[in-house]
Design a protein around this motif. Structure first.
Motif, PDB file in Angstrom:
ATOM      1  N   GLY A   3      22.147  -5.021   6.211  1.00 10.98           N
ATOM      2  CA  GLY A   3      23.475  -5.291   6.742  1.00 10.98           C
ATOM      3  C   GLY A   3      23.942  -4.161   7.637  1.00 10.98           C
ATOM      4  O   GLY A   3      23.664  -2.990   7.367  1.00 10.98           O
ATOM      5  N   ASP A   4      24.652  -4.517   8.719  1.00  2.72           N
ATOM      6  CA  ASP A   4      25.097  -3.513   9.684  1.00  2.72           C
ATOM      7  C   ASP A   4      26.313  -2.730   9.225  1.00  2.72           C
ATOM      8  O   ASP A   4      26.646  -1.705   9.820  1.00  2.72           O
ATOM      9  N   HIS A   5      27.005  -3.203   8.188  1.00  2.00           N
ATOM     10  CA  HIS A   5      28.275  -2.585   7.819  1.00  2.00           C
ATOM     11  C   HIS A   5      28.177  -1.688   6.585  1.00  2.00           C
ATOM     12  O   HIS A   5      29.172  -1.080   6.187  1.00  2.00           O
ATOM     13  N   PHE A   6      27.001  -1.593   5.982  1.00  2.00           N
ATOM     14  CA  PHE A   6      26.828  -0.692   4.846  1.00  2.00           C
ATOM     15  C   PHE A   6      26.641   0.742   5.342  1.00  2.00           C
ATOM     16  O   PHE A   6      26.189   0.977   6.466  1.00  2.00           O
ATOM     17  N   ARG A   7      26.971   1.698   4.467  1.00  2.00           N
ATOM     18  CA  ARG A   7      26.835   3.105   4.854  1.00  2.00           C
ATOM     19  C   ARG A   7      25.376   3.494   5.058  1.00  2.00           C
ATOM     20  O   ARG A   7      24.479   3.017   4.358  1.00  2.00           O
ATOM     21  N   THR A   8      25.161   4.381   5.998  1.00  4.21           N
ATOM     22  CA  THR A   8      23.892   5.073   6.155  1.00  4.21           C
ATOM     23  C   THR A   8      24.150   6.544   5.860  1.00  4.21           C
ATOM     24  O   THR A   8      25.294   6.968   5.657  1.00  4.21           O
ATOM     25  N   ARG A   9      23.094   7.341   5.851  1.00  3.03           N
ATOM     26  CA  ARG A   9      23.278   8.783   5.661  1.00  3.03           C
ATOM     27  C   ARG A   9      24.137   9.386   6.773  1.00  3.03           C
ATOM     28  O   ARG A   9      24.870  10.352   6.537  1.00  3.03           O
ATOM     29  N   LEU A  10      24.062   8.849   7.968  1.00  3.26           N
ATOM     30  CA  LEU A  10      24.865   9.392   9.069  1.00  3.26           C
ATOM     31  C   LEU A  10      26.342   9.105   8.861  1.00  3.26           C
ATOM     32  O   LEU A  10      27.175  10.023   8.932  1.00  3.26           O
ATOM     33  N   THR A  11      26.695   7.848   8.596  1.00  4.19           N
ATOM     34  CA  THR A  11      28.113   7.539   8.418  1.00  4.19           C
ATOM     35  C   THR A  11      28.656   8.242   7.178  1.00  4.19           C
ATOM     36  O   THR A  11      29.796   8.713   7.172  1.00  4.19           O
ATOM     37  N   HIS A  12      27.836   8.351   6.131  1.00  5.96           N
ATOM     38  CA  HIS A  12      28.261   9.099   4.946  1.00  5.96           C
ATOM     39  C   HIS A  12      28.552  10.555   5.314  1.00  5.96           C
ATOM     40  O   HIS A  12      29.578  11.111   4.916  1.00  5.96           O
ATOM     41  N   SER A  13      27.671  11.176   6.079  1.00  3.38           N
ATOM     42  CA  SER A  13      27.854  12.589   6.433  1.00  3.38           C
ATOM     43  C   SER A  13      29.116  12.794   7.267  1.00  3.38           C
ATOM     44  O   SER A  13      29.838  13.786   7.081  1.00  3.38           O
ATOM     45  N   ILE A  14      29.395  11.869   8.164  1.00  2.00           N
ATOM     46  CA  ILE A  14      30.616  11.967   8.972  1.00  2.00           C
ATOM     47  C   ILE A  14      31.847  11.827   8.087  1.00  2.00           C
ATOM     48  O   ILE A  14      32.853  12.547   8.259  1.00  2.00           O
ATOM     49  N   GLU A  15      31.794  10.907   7.129  1.00  2.00           N
ATOM     50  CA  GLU A  15      32.929  10.716   6.218  1.00  2.00           C
ATOM     51  C   GLU A  15      33.132  11.947   5.327  1.00  2.00           C
ATOM     52  O   GLU A  15      34.258  12.356   5.053  1.00  2.00           O
ATOM     53  N   VAL A  16      32.035  12.556   4.869  1.00  2.00           N
ATOM     54  CA  VAL A  16      32.136  13.793   4.090  1.00  2.00           C
ATOM     55  C   VAL A  16      32.784  14.893   4.932  1.00  2.00           C
ATOM     56  O   VAL A  16      33.645  15.648   4.453  1.00  2.00           O
ATOM     57  N   ALA A  17      32.377  14.986   6.191  1.00 11.22           N
ATOM     58  CA  ALA A  17      32.933  16.015   7.076  1.00 11.22           C
ATOM     59  C   ALA A  17      34.440  15.838   7.257  1.00 11.22           C
ATOM     60  O   ALA A  17      35.197  16.822   7.293  1.00 11.22           O
ATOM     61  N   GLN A  18      34.894  14.598   7.379  1.00 10.75           N
ATOM     62  CA  GLN A  18      36.331  14.347   7.547  1.00 10.75           C
ATOM     63  C   GLN A  18      37.104  14.791   6.310  1.00 10.75           C
ATOM     64  O   GLN A  18      38.154  15.439   6.409  1.00 10.75           O
ATOM     65  N   ILE A  19      36.583  14.464   5.129  1.00 14.70           N
ATOM     66  CA  ILE A  19      37.253  14.864   3.890  1.00 14.70           C
ATOM     67  C   ILE A  19      37.213  16.385   3.727  1.00 14.70           C
ATOM     68  O   ILE A  19      38.206  17.008   3.330  1.00 14.70           O
TER      69      ILE A  19
END
Length: 384
Positions: free
Chosen positions: A59-75
């Motif tokens: 699925g295109d809308h599930f998290r990948t390691r990249l989107t997870h890392s960006i979200e961690v950086a924001q927090i």
């Protein structure tokens, strides 16, 4: 900028520098330069096609390691800002913390760890350090990214003091001591707890999207039930695809507020005067309150049983482990099948050097490249 940072934050002006000395160059701080080097790294780009829980083609809308890392950086930036820490360093560590993850998430890590047992095992944390100190090849003067001591320390101690370091962390520490027995900086601790916050909440979001569990089940969990009730009150009749983000953002906000408050209490009790005092403390200064930590454990247990061990995820993980185990066995036994540049490093078939080379090669793969390589090596109808 330095006057805005707390005295116990890392101070760019007093950084311990880099293994290979470099001129200061432009107007960026050392930690801004670290962040930028990480973003431009090949290993960072590959995170786009590396599994968080669901393999990329599910699925295109599930998290990948990249989107997870960006979200961690924001927090991480949000927490660091509230605590007057160095935001750039917290962000750099958040962006780099998963660079060593192999394809297929934890299934891939388990597979490589099993195959590397005779040679010290496999740890994605050690592999992240290996990526930024050895495997990245972007500079003529040195291997790796030549990051600052503070960033390397934070990567090595992502989960706290390292009492029994994996082989590569121990090897690198002999070359460039990272004070492994102490805590890392407050910024590194922020990146680690931001990882926890993002991981649980975004897996909840993906699990709801994949229909592995329901809102009614989530409503029974501490913290989540209250956030879900608030979301329903704020948006009556909202459809599930809108209700889940409304709940998740409330949970993230409460967890961030809790961390900031608990850190404030711990810092006040410790009364540190420098980053060195943070490292020398008996306990971390960045943490959840006891109440939030317990709620977080309950959520983790729920995710473990209802998501990470769901039969659909189990099937995917089992197939993924077999793919990597077979790739390792074939390449370790016949390194002449490796691309030319990797062959030169591998040495003799079956040797330790060959195992390390094959492990580096596989760990750097994306999910889809691993699947393609598996087909190339096993399907006689596909040209090599």
């Amino acid at each position: 900028m330095s006057s805005q940072r707390a005295p116990w934050a890392v101070q760019p002006e007093t950084s311990r520098g880099r293994l290979h000395p470099e001129p200061a160059g432009d107007s960026r701080s050392p930690f801004q330069r670290d962040r930028d080097r990480i973003i431009h790294a090949t290993a960072f780009r590959r995170l786009q096609y590396k599994t968080q829980v669901f393999v990329f083609h599910e699925g295109d809308h599930f998290r990948t390691r990249l989107t997870h890392s960006i979200e961690v950086a924001q927090i991480a930036r949000s927490i660091a800002r509230r605590l007057a820490l160095d935001e750039d360093m917290a962000e750099a560590l958040a962006l780099a913390h998963d660079l060593g993850h192999p394809p297929f998430g934890h299934a891939g890590e388990e597979a490589l760890d099993a195959m590397m047992k005779p040679y010290g095992g496999f740890s994605h944390n050690a592999q992240s350090l290996r990526a930024v100190t050895l495997l990245e090849a972007r500079y003529a003067a040195f291997d790796g990214l030549n990051l600052t001591w503070e960033t390397l320390e934070g990567l090595a101690k992502h989960n706290g003091p390292v009492r029994s370091p994996p082989p590569y962390i121990a090897e690198y520490d002999r070359l460039h001591p990272l004070d492994l027995a102490s805590h890392a900086s407050a910024e590194a601790q922020v990146a680690a707890i931001a990882d926890d916050i993002a991981y649980n909440n975004h897996d909840l979001d993906d699990g709801l999207r994949a229909r592995l569990f329901t809102f009614d089940e989530v409503a029974a969990l501490p913290l989540l039930g209250e956030a879900l009730a608030d979301a329903r009150d704020a948006a009556p009749g909202a459809p599930p695809e809108r209700l889940a983000p409304e709940m998740i953002r409330r949970v993230i906000n409460r967890m961030v507020i809790d961390v900031v408050a608990e850190a404030g209490r711990r810092i006040a009790a410790l009364a540190p005067r420098s980053a060195a005092d943070i490292r020398a403390a008996a306990d971390p200064v960045i943490a959840f309150s006891d109440t939030m930590a317990e709620a977080n454990k309950v959520v983790r247990r729920f995710l473990f049983t209802r998501m990470y061990r769901h039969w659909r995820v189990n099937r995917s993980m089992a197939k993924s482990r077999r793919v990597l185990q077979l790739l390792f066995t074939l390449l370790h036994g016949s390194p002449q099948m490796l691309p030319a540049a990797w062959q030169a490093r591998a040495g003799d078939a079956g040797s330790r050097d060959c195992a390390l080379t094959v492990c580096d090669y596989i760990a750097g793969m994306t999910d889809r490249f691993a699947l393609e390589e598996h087909r190339r090596l096993t399907d006689p109808d596909i040209p090599g």
